[in-house]
Structure formats: structure tokens, C-alpha cells
Design an enzyme around this catalytic site. Structure first.
Site, PDB file in Angstrom:
ATOM      1  N   PRO A 199       0.829  -1.194   0.000  1.00  0.00           N
ATOM      2  CA  PRO A 199       0.000   0.000   0.000  1.00  0.00           C
ATOM      3  C   PRO A 199       0.871   1.254   0.000  1.00  0.00           C
ATOM      4  CG  PRO A 199       0.250  -0.818   2.244  1.00  0.00           C
ATOM      5  CD  PRO A 199       1.099  -1.697   1.358  1.00  0.00           C
ATOM      6  N   GLY A 200       0.302   2.331  -0.564  1.00  0.00           N
ATOM      7  CA  GLY A 200       1.007   3.600  -0.557  1.00  0.00           C
ATOM      8  C   GLY A 200       0.034   4.709  -0.226  1.00  0.00           C
ATOM      9  N   VAL A 201       0.565   5.928  -0.036  1.00  0.00           N
ATOM     10  CA  VAL A 201      -0.290   7.072   0.303  1.00  0.00           C
ATOM     11  C   VAL A 201      -0.495   8.002  -0.888  1.00  0.00           C
ATOM     12  CG1 VAL A 201       0.216   7.019   2.763  1.00  0.00           C
ATOM     13  CG2 VAL A 201       1.697   8.345   1.214  1.00  0.00           C
ATOM     14  N   GLY A 202       0.135   7.682  -2.015  1.00  0.00           N
ATOM     15  CA  GLY A 202      -0.043   8.518  -3.202  1.00  0.00           C
ATOM     16  C   GLY A 202       0.469   7.783  -4.417  1.00  0.00           C
ATOM     17  N   GLN A 238       3.454   6.221 -12.899  1.00  0.00           N
ATOM     18  CA  GLN A 238       3.857   5.019 -12.160  1.00  0.00           C
ATOM     19  C   GLN A 238       3.093   3.766 -12.594  1.00  0.00           C
ATOM     20  OE1 GLN A 238       3.587   7.208  -8.161  1.00  0.00           O
ATOM     21  NE2 GLN A 238       5.270   5.783  -7.841  1.00  0.00           N
ATOM     22  N   GLY A 246       9.872   7.676   0.854  1.00  0.00           N
ATOM     23  CA  GLY A 246      10.179   6.610  -0.090  1.00  0.00           C
ATOM     24  C   GLY A 246       9.289   6.750  -1.303  1.00  0.00           C
ATOM     25  N   CYS A 247       9.425   5.845  -2.264  1.00  0.00           N
ATOM     26  CA  CYS A 247       8.628   5.918  -3.488  1.00  0.00           C
ATOM     27  C   CYS A 247       8.363   4.500  -3.975  1.00  0.00           C
ATOM     28  CB  CYS A 247       9.406   6.697  -4.557  1.00  0.00           C
ATOM     29  SG  CYS A 247       8.547   6.801  -6.144  1.00  0.00           S
ATOM     30  N   LEU A 248       7.131   4.213  -4.360  1.00  0.00           N
ATOM     31  CA  LEU A 248       6.777   2.880  -4.848  1.00  0.00           C
ATOM     32  C   LEU A 248       7.532   2.535  -6.127  1.00  0.00           C
ATOM     33  CD1 LEU A 248       2.914   3.025  -4.247  1.00  0.00           C
ATOM     34  CD2 LEU A 248       4.603   1.789  -2.867  1.00  0.00           C
ATOM     35  N   HIS A 281       5.610  15.333  -3.699  1.00  0.00           N
ATOM     36  CA  HIS A 281       6.218  14.128  -4.273  1.00  0.00           C
ATOM     37  C   HIS A 281       5.494  13.721  -5.566  1.00  0.00           C
ATOM     38  CE1 HIS A 281       8.060   9.966  -3.641  1.00  0.00           C
ATOM     39  NE2 HIS A 281       7.170   9.760  -4.589  1.00  0.00           N
ATOM     40  N   GLU A 282       4.159  13.722  -5.520  1.00  0.00           N
ATOM     41  CA  GLU A 282       3.389  13.253  -6.683  1.00  0.00           C
ATOM     42  C   GLU A 282       3.442  14.250  -7.847  1.00  0.00           C
ATOM     43  OE1 GLU A 282       2.815  10.296  -6.494  1.00  0.00           O
ATOM     44  OE2 GLU A 282       2.770  10.011  -4.323  1.00  0.00           O
ATOM     45  N   HIS A 311       6.507  13.847  -9.767  1.00  0.00           N
ATOM     46  CA  HIS A 311       6.451  12.723 -10.724  1.00  0.00           C
ATOM     47  C   HIS A 311       5.971  13.202 -12.092  1.00  0.00           C
ATOM     48  CE1 HIS A 311       7.425   8.924  -8.823  1.00  0.00           C
ATOM     49  NE2 HIS A 311       6.662   9.168  -7.778  1.00  0.00           N
TER      50      HIS A 311
END
Ligand code: ZN
Length: 199
Positions: free
Chosen positions: A46-49, A54, A110-112, A153-154, A157
Site C-alpha cells: 500500500p502507498g499514500v499517493g 507510475q 520513499g517511493c513505490l 512528491h506526486e 512525478h
């Protein structure tokens, strides 16, 4: 069901500028499918964004969501320090950010798409988010704390920028090391331990 694939660093879609979505197309079937997949992938990680590149889609779409289960490993004090509070599912098309105030904060991020690692990154504490919602309506709102970090962060991207371009590179950690040694350490001590000298 196996976990959906998330594009990893090395793929050029993560380094390209994403294209804006014409507002008239936001409510189209295709866009609904993209959003649905993004939300599924974010939750499964799971992630928050998550940003559309991606999942290999070069369009300006981001999703974010935070809840208690995703911050379970943090203490109450750590949540407060980070400004981390539940944030309902939010979908934004063509997002832009404007910095609000001078405040900045440094925390591990961190980043997925860079699976398995984290590093300290300095971000603005508050931003004004503008964009279009899922119904194609323009909106603008101020966001503070951890959700403001997720947004920065998003939105990065969508410009082909990863957190590794902004991180304090000496603090780059494997997740195992990070969890075992540094998660509960005050940021100032982490910086000192890694030999980071800051102006
Ligand atoms: Zn990311």
C-alpha cells in the site's frame, strides 16, 4: 490476485513530463479507468499517493489517500511531528502547487517506483493545490503537513522528477536498515550520524 506492477526507476516514463488532460476529457470512460486502476494500485501497494506515470500512463493525474492503517508503525508523537493525519481519497487532474509560507520540514520519504529504499527529503510544510477534481471542476485548496509532502512528491512525478533527485543523498537507506535503526531517531541525529553538514 497478484499485486499490480508499478513502474520502477529506470523506465523513461518516470523521467518524461506528463501531458495535461483536457478538462472536457476528465469524466470520460478512459479517465475513469485510469483513476480506478491508480486507486487499486495505491491501496494494494500500500502507498499514500500515486502518479499516473507510475502505472505507465504519461498524463497529469495523481491520487492520494492516508489512513490509520498506513501510519500504524508511527507513534502518536511521530504522527504529530510529521503532521500526519488521515486524508480522504483525493484525485487531482493537472495539479499545480504554490508554496505557502516559509516553513520546511525534513523527513524520510520513499517511493513505490524506487522500491526498497528511503532517504531524508526537505519539503515545504504547506502548499496551495490547484487543479481539477474527478468531475472536471476546477478547485484550489491549501494543504499542510504530510499530505502537503505527498502532493509535492506526486506533482514532481508529473515533471519526471523523483525524490532521489531532491534527497539528502548521504541518508539514502535500504528499508531494512531504516526500520531497524533510524525510524525512531530524531532527524537532527540522523543527519549527524550520516555526516551531513548543512548550512
Ligand atoms: Zn513516488
Amino acid at each position: 490476485m497478484s499485486k499490480p506492477k508499478i513502474v520502477q526507476a529506470g523506465s523513461l516514463v518516470l523521467r518524461a513530463a506528463a501531458a495535461p488532460v483536457p478538462p472536457s476529457e476528465i469524466t470520460s470512460r478512459d479517465m475513469k479507468q485510469v483513476v480506478k486502476k491508480m486507486v487499486e494500485v495505491m491501496r494494494a501497494a500500500p502507498g499514500v499517493g500515486l502518479a499516473a506515470p507510475q502505472i505507465g500512463v504519461g498524463l497529469q493525474v495523481i491520487v492520494l489517500e492516508d489512513d490509520n492503517s498506513r501510519m500504524a508503525r508511527l507513534t502518536k508523537e511521530q504522527r504529530e511531528e510529521r503532521g500526519r493525519a488521515p486524508f480522504p481519497l483525493t484525485v487531482v487532474f493537472n495539479p499545480t502547487l504554490r508554496t505557502v509560507g516559509e516553513g520546511r520540514a525534513t523527513f524520510f520519504e520513499g517511493c513505490l517506483s524506487v522500491a526498497g529504499y528511503m532517504a531524508l527529503v526537505e519539503r515545504h510544510l504547506a502548499v496551495e493545490l490547484s487543479g481539477y477534481d474527478e468531475k472536471g471542476e476546477p478547485f484550489s485548496r491549501e494543504v499542510r503537513g504530510w499530505p502537503a509532502r505527498i502532493l509535492q512528491h506526486e506533482v514532481d512525478h508529473l515533471a519526471g522528477t523523483l525524490y532521489i533527485d531532491r534527497m539528502i543523498s548521504r541518508t539514502f537507506c535500504c528499508n531494512d536498515e531504516m526500520g531497524a535503526r533510524w525510524l525512531d531517531t530524531p532527524v537532527a541525529e540522523v543527519l549527524q550520524a550520516f555526516g551531513v553538514t548543512r548550512a
